[in-house]
Scaffold this active site. Sequence first.
Site, PDB file in Angstrom:
ATOM      1  N   LYS A 214      16.326  59.079 -20.402  1.00  0.00           N
ATOM      2  CA  LYS A 214      16.524  57.637 -20.306  1.00  0.00           C
ATOM      3  C   LYS A 214      17.948  57.287 -19.927  1.00  0.00           C
ATOM      4  CE  LYS A 214      12.658  55.667 -22.741  1.00  0.00           C
ATOM      5  NZ  LYS A 214      12.159  54.687 -23.704  1.00  0.00           N
TER       6      LYS A 214
ATOM      7  N   LYS B 199       3.726  62.251 -16.380  1.00  0.00           N
ATOM      8  CA  LYS B 199       2.891  61.533 -17.335  1.00  0.00           C
ATOM      9  C   LYS B 199       2.576  60.120 -16.844  1.00  0.00           C
ATOM     10  CE  LYS B 199       3.425  59.531 -21.797  1.00  0.00           C
ATOM     11  NZ  LYS B 199       4.278  59.268 -22.942  1.00  0.00           N
TER      12      LYS B 199
ATOM     13  N   LYS C 279       3.456  53.673 -18.848  1.00  0.00           N
ATOM     14  CA  LYS C 279       3.054  52.274 -18.919  1.00  0.00           C
ATOM     15  C   LYS C 279       4.068  51.363 -18.266  1.00  0.00           C
ATOM     16  CE  LYS C 279       3.861  51.460 -23.862  1.00  0.00           C
ATOM     17  NZ  LYS C 279       5.240  51.870 -23.984  1.00  0.00           N
TER      18      LYS C 279
END
Length: 331
Positions: free
Chosen positions: A114, A196, A199
């Site tokens: 991140k 992955k 969302k």
Amino acid sequence: MNDKKTIFSGIQPTGCITIGNYLGALKSWVQLQNDYNCIFSVVDLHSITVRQDPIALRKRCMDFLTQYLACGINGEDNLVYFQSHVPAHAELAWILNCFTYMGELGRMTQFKDKSAKHADNINAGLFTYPVLMAADILLYQTDLVPVGIDQKQHLELARDIAIRFNGVFGDVFKVPEGYIPKEAARIMSLQEPTSKMSKSDPNINGFVSILDDPDTIRRKFKRAVTDSDGEIAYREGKDGINNLLNIYSAVTGQSVEDSVNEFSGLGYGTFKERVAEAVVEELRPVQQRYADLAKNKDYINKIYTEGAKHAAYLASKTLRKVHRKLGYVDR
Ligand code: TRP
């Protein structure tokens, strides 16, 4: 209280709830809810490590909580609430910060990822995020934490912090176990099947939201990236096909092997249509319940208000114990 064990889990209100979250988390929560005391939070404190638009965040928090219920979580028998409504999460997080080492946090792969992605906003919250997650879990004397494999490292840290604290002060925290459902084979992006399903993917064709309408779902599966060898088989290197087989198997509950047999000899086009149809059918009742619940604001309000109240009560018991051990004067 009964003698059932306690489960805590949460999803951050960012992006939208995808079939990855549904198949990997929510569906297993629904299966676990009768056998455990379950605490499912919309972890909104976690979500602000990245800038959020306040109006969008407020709406998304409500939408997520409503979707928990629409997926079949019984909000009356379990605690379903917003993390920010229970101040004890932030309070315990501060304390646990003082029992966590910089080096441990610096090793967290999610922090490294991140901070590379948001190089202009590497805030302290991003760094201490796993401590807040540990507080979430430890506050409720949680036995079991259902999480995706990507959260395993954070869960290990929560255990280490609990063991460390207990080592100094005696048995204060239950040391939680992770529960990584095996059928929660990681659901990957439809566009980039080596990563992955996210969302918050800016490419909306990479994920399927559980609220996508049937035509959108069909279109996204039609565009799903596959390969050029034309064989429906599950093996290394066939990431796109493997992913579709995993999705189909998770939805139908049948083994991947059976799914491979079911589709053997078919073309990719038909295969994708069948996977899409299975997903559409799986989500139909969820979407119906969502539509009904969204109209019933009073009910939703009651669920999260009472959820937070009960959660705050449970949390206060742990927090009081922690305060006493640390030497704070009783409130
Ligand atoms: N960090 C988790 C994630 O990104 C979300 C989360 C926050 C969580 N607190 C938690 C999950 C406690 C399980 C238990 O997916």
